[in-house]
Scaffold this active site. Structure first.
Site, mmCIF file in Angstrom:
data_model
loop_
_atom_site.group_PDB
_atom_site.id
_atom_site.type_symbol
_atom_site.label_atom_id
_atom_site.label_comp_id
_atom_site.label_asym_id
_atom_site.label_seq_id
_atom_site.Cartn_x
_atom_site.Cartn_y
_atom_site.Cartn_z
ATOM 1 N N PRO A 32 -2.514 5.816 17.724
ATOM 2 C CA PRO A 32 -2.381 5.134 16.311
ATOM 3 C C PRO A 32 -2.489 6.019 15.006
ATOM 4 O O PRO A 32 -2.651 5.375 14.125
ATOM 5 C CB PRO A 32 -3.452 4.213 16.490
ATOM 6 C CG PRO A 32 -4.668 4.822 17.418
ATOM 7 C CD PRO A 32 -3.560 5.487 18.421
ATOM 8 N N TYR A 69 -8.093 9.876 4.615
ATOM 9 C CA TYR A 69 -8.514 10.614 5.939
ATOM 10 C C TYR A 69 -9.091 11.732 5.508
ATOM 11 O O TYR A 69 -8.896 12.665 4.689
ATOM 12 C CB TYR A 69 -6.916 11.236 6.447
ATOM 13 C CG TYR A 69 -5.862 10.322 6.788
ATOM 14 C CD1 TYR A 69 -5.857 9.514 7.702
ATOM 15 C CD2 TYR A 69 -4.792 9.922 5.828
ATOM 16 C CE1 TYR A 69 -5.021 8.570 8.255
ATOM 17 C CE2 TYR A 69 -3.883 9.061 6.228
ATOM 18 C CZ TYR A 69 -3.777 8.258 7.209
ATOM 19 O OH TYR A 69 -2.900 7.465 7.623
ATOM 20 N N HIS A 128 0.895 -1.067 -0.021
ATOM 21 C CA HIS A 128 0.076 -0.064 0.045
ATOM 22 C C HIS A 128 1.099 1.261 -0.105
ATOM 23 O O HIS A 128 1.732 1.340 0.852
ATOM 24 C CB HIS A 128 -1.059 -0.142 1.286
ATOM 25 C CG HIS A 128 -1.969 0.968 1.205
ATOM 26 N ND1 HIS A 128 -1.973 2.358 1.346
ATOM 27 C CD2 HIS A 128 -3.406 0.942 0.831
ATOM 28 C CE1 HIS A 128 -3.012 2.999 1.067
ATOM 29 N NE2 HIS A 128 -4.070 2.135 0.995
ATOM 30 N N TYR A 162 5.817 8.918 7.381
ATOM 31 C CA TYR A 162 4.677 8.049 7.178
ATOM 32 C C TYR A 162 5.177 6.672 7.553
ATOM 33 O O TYR A 162 4.771 5.819 7.898
ATOM 34 C CB TYR A 162 4.069 8.531 6.092
ATOM 35 C CG TYR A 162 2.491 7.976 6.299
ATOM 36 C CD1 TYR A 162 1.619 8.430 7.121
ATOM 37 C CD2 TYR A 162 2.149 7.387 4.944
ATOM 38 C CE1 TYR A 162 0.309 7.871 7.037
ATOM 39 C CE2 TYR A 162 0.876 6.830 5.045
ATOM 40 C CZ TYR A 162 -0.052 7.000 6.134
ATOM 41 O OH TYR A 162 -1.407 6.609 6.042
ATOM 42 N N LYS A 209 2.357 3.636 13.984
ATOM 43 C CA LYS A 209 3.902 3.511 14.548
ATOM 44 C C LYS A 209 4.056 2.463 15.541
ATOM 45 O O LYS A 209 5.139 1.612 15.893
ATOM 46 C CB LYS A 209 4.426 4.756 15.069
ATOM 47 C CG LYS A 209 4.616 5.825 14.114
ATOM 48 C CD LYS A 209 5.381 5.579 12.714
ATOM 49 C CE LYS A 209 5.434 6.636 11.916
ATOM 50 N NZ LYS A 209 6.049 6.424 10.515
HETATM 51 C C1 LIG Z 1 -6.953 0.400 17.119
HETATM 52 C C2 LIG Z 1 -5.543 0.340 16.803
HETATM 53 C C3 LIG Z 1 -5.081 0.370 15.736
HETATM 54 C C4 LIG Z 1 -3.696 0.417 15.437
HETATM 55 N N1 LIG Z 1 -3.110 0.249 14.198
HETATM 56 C C5 LIG Z 1 -1.636 0.318 14.108
HETATM 57 C C6 LIG Z 1 -1.120 0.258 12.965
HETATM 58 O O1 LIG Z 1 -1.708 0.353 11.830
HETATM 59 N N2 LIG Z 1 0.258 -0.096 12.644
HETATM 60 C C7 LIG Z 1 1.132 0.102 13.940
HETATM 61 O O2 LIG Z 1 2.400 -0.033 13.957
HETATM 62 N N3 LIG Z 1 0.578 0.118 15.014
HETATM 63 C C8 LIG Z 1 -0.833 0.199 15.236
HETATM 64 N N4 LIG Z 1 -1.537 0.152 16.528
HETATM 65 C C9 LIG Z 1 -0.585 -0.144 17.597
HETATM 66 C C10 LIG Z 1 -0.095 -1.556 17.930
HETATM 67 O O3 LIG Z 1 -1.176 -2.397 17.913
HETATM 68 C C11 LIG Z 1 0.444 -1.762 19.152
HETATM 69 O O4 LIG Z 1 1.589 -0.765 19.255
HETATM 70 C C12 LIG Z 1 1.224 -3.067 19.235
HETATM 71 O O5 LIG Z 1 0.180 -4.136 19.697
HETATM 72 C C13 LIG Z 1 2.290 -3.030 20.503
HETATM 73 O O6 LIG Z 1 2.679 -4.515 20.650
HETATM 74 P P1 LIG Z 1 3.147 -4.824 21.870
HETATM 75 O O7 LIG Z 1 3.818 -6.406 21.783
HETATM 76 O O8 LIG Z 1 4.078 -4.130 22.608
HETATM 77 O O9 LIG Z 1 2.151 -4.876 23.129
HETATM 78 P P2 LIG Z 1 0.673 -5.580 22.981
HETATM 79 O O10 LIG Z 1 0.265 -6.046 21.409
HETATM 80 O O11 LIG Z 1 -0.221 -4.808 23.850
HETATM 81 O O12 LIG Z 1 1.111 -7.100 23.757
HETATM 82 C C14 LIG Z 1 1.121 -6.919 25.082
HETATM 83 C C15 LIG Z 1 0.797 -8.315 25.667
HETATM 84 O O13 LIG Z 1 1.266 -8.546 26.757
HETATM 85 C C16 LIG Z 1 0.201 -9.215 27.688
HETATM 86 N N5 LIG Z 1 0.097 -8.747 28.881
HETATM 87 C C17 LIG Z 1 -0.284 -7.378 29.723
HETATM 88 N N6 LIG Z 1 -0.140 -7.237 30.947
HETATM 89 C C18 LIG Z 1 0.376 -8.637 31.208
HETATM 90 C C19 LIG Z 1 0.700 -9.114 32.589
HETATM 91 N N7 LIG Z 1 0.499 -8.622 33.798
HETATM 92 N N8 LIG Z 1 1.144 -10.576 32.453
HETATM 93 C C20 LIG Z 1 1.302 -11.260 31.223
HETATM 94 N N9 LIG Z 1 1.162 -10.797 30.227
HETATM 95 C C21 LIG Z 1 0.563 -9.332 30.138
HETATM 96 C C22 LIG Z 1 -1.306 -8.658 27.025
HETATM 97 O O14 LIG Z 1 -2.117 -9.495 27.171
HETATM 98 C C23 LIG Z 1 -0.590 -8.669 25.383
HETATM 99 O O15 LIG Z 1 -0.944 -9.929 24.706
HETATM 100 C C24 LIG Z 1 -2.841 0.373 16.654
HETATM 101 C C25 LIG Z 1 -3.345 0.126 17.920
HETATM 102 C C26 LIG Z 1 -4.619 0.064 18.070
HETATM 103 C C27 LIG Z 1 -5.479 0.249 19.565
#
Ligand SMILES: Cc1cc2nc3c(=O)[nH]c(=O)nc-3n(C[C@H](O)[C@H](O)[C@H](O)COP(=O)(O)OP(=O)(O)OC[C@H]3O[C@@H](n4cnc5c(N)ncnc54)[C@H](O)[C@@H]3O)c2cc1C
Length: 407
Positions: A311, A219, A94, A404, A315
């Site tokens: 979001p 957008y 994309h 971006y 990023k």
């Molecule tokens: C609506 C939306 C759209 C988005 N779109 C984009 C996009 O297009 N591109 C992009 O780059 N980012 C996007 N993001 C952001 C992206 O989803 C997050 O930045 C990403 O999920 C971060 O990954 P992570 O592994 O750090 O954390 P998470 O995905 O939050 O994973 C953390 C994990 O830790 C677990 N956990 C939490 N607490 C505990 C505990 N006490 N004990 C054990 N396990 C625990 C949780 O259950 C979870 O599975 C978006 C977010 C949202 C909400």
């Protein structure tokens, strides 16, 4: 003791004999989101013993629809480390986004601007599913339904609760990959700086079982508030609607959502949206948090645990993958070569990139949203000027494209 592994695997060299500790490993990873799973896979690929503990059950992790836009760096990391098969087969390239407002619509072909790079659209839950499969194939140890309750950064020890009771587990190193509401960041000392910013904006994040209605991410800027359209897969599209921060998502019926999208997306002028069943509606508050430094003793924060990001510029998952790769390399250098240089520099290597992503996300928030502080006319004027510049200025489009898709 922790519950049984998700899939039976031969033990592969776990360290033994740490007094008073039920389970121990070399790198203990809290959280099975993109950051924890990329880190786990890269470490397993380098022969490092790992244990991932995850609070949610497997089904929940596999169905959490969040991110979708992977930048070129993320795609490269995944492909280079043998984690990109699903993304390469089912992901879609994309490279164009559109801005729609009262003065019409214009497109920015960002794949031909800046560094000439595009996104790969691949739903986060599909990526997480691929990463779990691969991690288990690499002999990784993964336990679902384990909630970490307390963390000791000095000894890399966690306390946890699961269906069988409570216990403790320990690693030589501890990776906090537990997202923005996790516990590991609370184990950092008081002296750590926690930058927090509420951007004063909320989105109703909607998933619709409908094909995309436009070829590009769109957008839409409207006096009623921002609306966004983003493809996720051939049959699923994400929409966003700016809503008051204290709004109730359940007050948004399907009909109300489609009606608001019609108005803000100006479908009377640009053509109808392809409708479908709405499968998710949730309020997302556009907030940022940056922890500085993101490491202390044996604890290293990765992804949203280190820096929650709105979001608005997609990023978060990209930062998570970037940091996971840097930490994996640093841990391998420390464990295999007794070289701790990169590990010591982990925080200072990541933080400038985190701040650049935060800065561009804030830039996008300002571009897309109406005023939140009562200065309506002035803010509207600034927004129009910025959009006009983005439409007319080649230099502005190069700036936009570089930030971006980049990290
Ligand atoms: C609506 C939306 C759209 C988005 N779109 C984009 C996009 O297009 N591109 C992009 O780059 N980012 C996007 N993001 C952001 C992206 O989803 C997050 O930045 C990403 O999920 C971060 O990954 P992570 O592994 O750090 O954390 P998470 O995905 O939050 O994973 C953390 C994990 O830790 C677990 N956990 C939490 N607490 C505990 C505990 N006490 N004990 C054990 N396990 C625990 C949780 O259950 C979870 O599975 C978006 C977010 C949202 C909400």
């Amino acid at each position: 003791m922790l519950p049984h592994r998700d899939r039976a695997r031969p033990a592969s060299g776990a360290e033994k004999g740490l007094a008073g500790v039920d389970d121990h490993t070399t790198v203990l990873i809290v959280g099975a989101g993109p950051s924890g799973l990329v880190l786990g896979n890269l470490l397993r690929g380098a022969g490092v013993e790992t244990l991932v503990v995850e609070r949610a059950q497997r089904e929940q992790v596999l169905t959490r629809a969040r991110a979708g836009f992977l930048g070129p760096h993320s795609a490269r990391v995944l492909a280079e480390h043998g984690l990109g098969a699903g993304m390469l087969h089912r992901g879609r390239t994309h490279g164009v986004c559109a801005f729609r407002g009262g003065d019409g619509e214009f497109e920015v072909d960002y794949s031909r601007r800046g560094r000439g790079e595009a996104h790969t659209v691949y739903p986060q839950q599909d990526l997480v599913s691929d990463l779990i499969e691969e991690y288990l194939d690499r002999g990784g140890d993964l336990r679902f339904g384990v909630t970490v309750t307390d963390v000791d950064a000095r000894t890399a020890t966690i306390g946890y609760r699961d269906a069988t009771g409570t216990g403790r587990a320990r690693g030589r190193f501890l990776a906090g990959c537990d997202g923005s509401n996790g516990v590991t960041r609370h184990a950092l000392p008081e002296s750590v700086t926690r930058h927090r910013q509420d951007h004063g904006v909320a989105w109703l994040a909607v998933l619709a079982e409908a094909p995309q209605s436009m070829a590009a991410v769109t957008y839409a800027l409207h006096d009623d508030g921002f609306a966004g359209h983003m493809a996720r897969s051939p049959d699923v599209t994400r929409y966003y609607l700016q809503v008051p921060p204290d709004d109730d998502p359940e007050a948004w019926t399907d009909d109300r959502i489609w009606a608001a999208l019609d108005v803000r997306m100006r479908t009377a002028e640009f053509g109808p949206l392809r409708r479908g069943r709405i499968t998710e509606r949730r309020i997302v508050h556009l907030r940022s948090e940056v922890v500085d430094p993101i490491q202390h003793d044996r604890l290293f924060l990765v992804g949203d645990a280190a820096s929650a990001i709105s979001p608005s510029a997609a990023k978060g998952a990209n930062l998570a993958i970037m940091e996971a790769e840097l930490l994996a390399r640093a841990l391998v250098a420390a464990l295999h070569h007794d070289d701790h240089t990169a590990l010591a520099a982990y925080s200072s290597t990541c933080l400038p990139r985190i701040w650049r992503a935060q800065e561009f996300s804030r830039w996008m928030i300002d571009l897309l949203h109406g005023p939140t502080d009562g200065s309506a006319d002035f803010q509207r004027g600034l927004r129009h000027a910025r959009l006009d510049s983005l439409r007319d200025s080649d230099a502005h489009q190069h700036f936009f494209a570089e930030h971006y898709v980049g990290i």
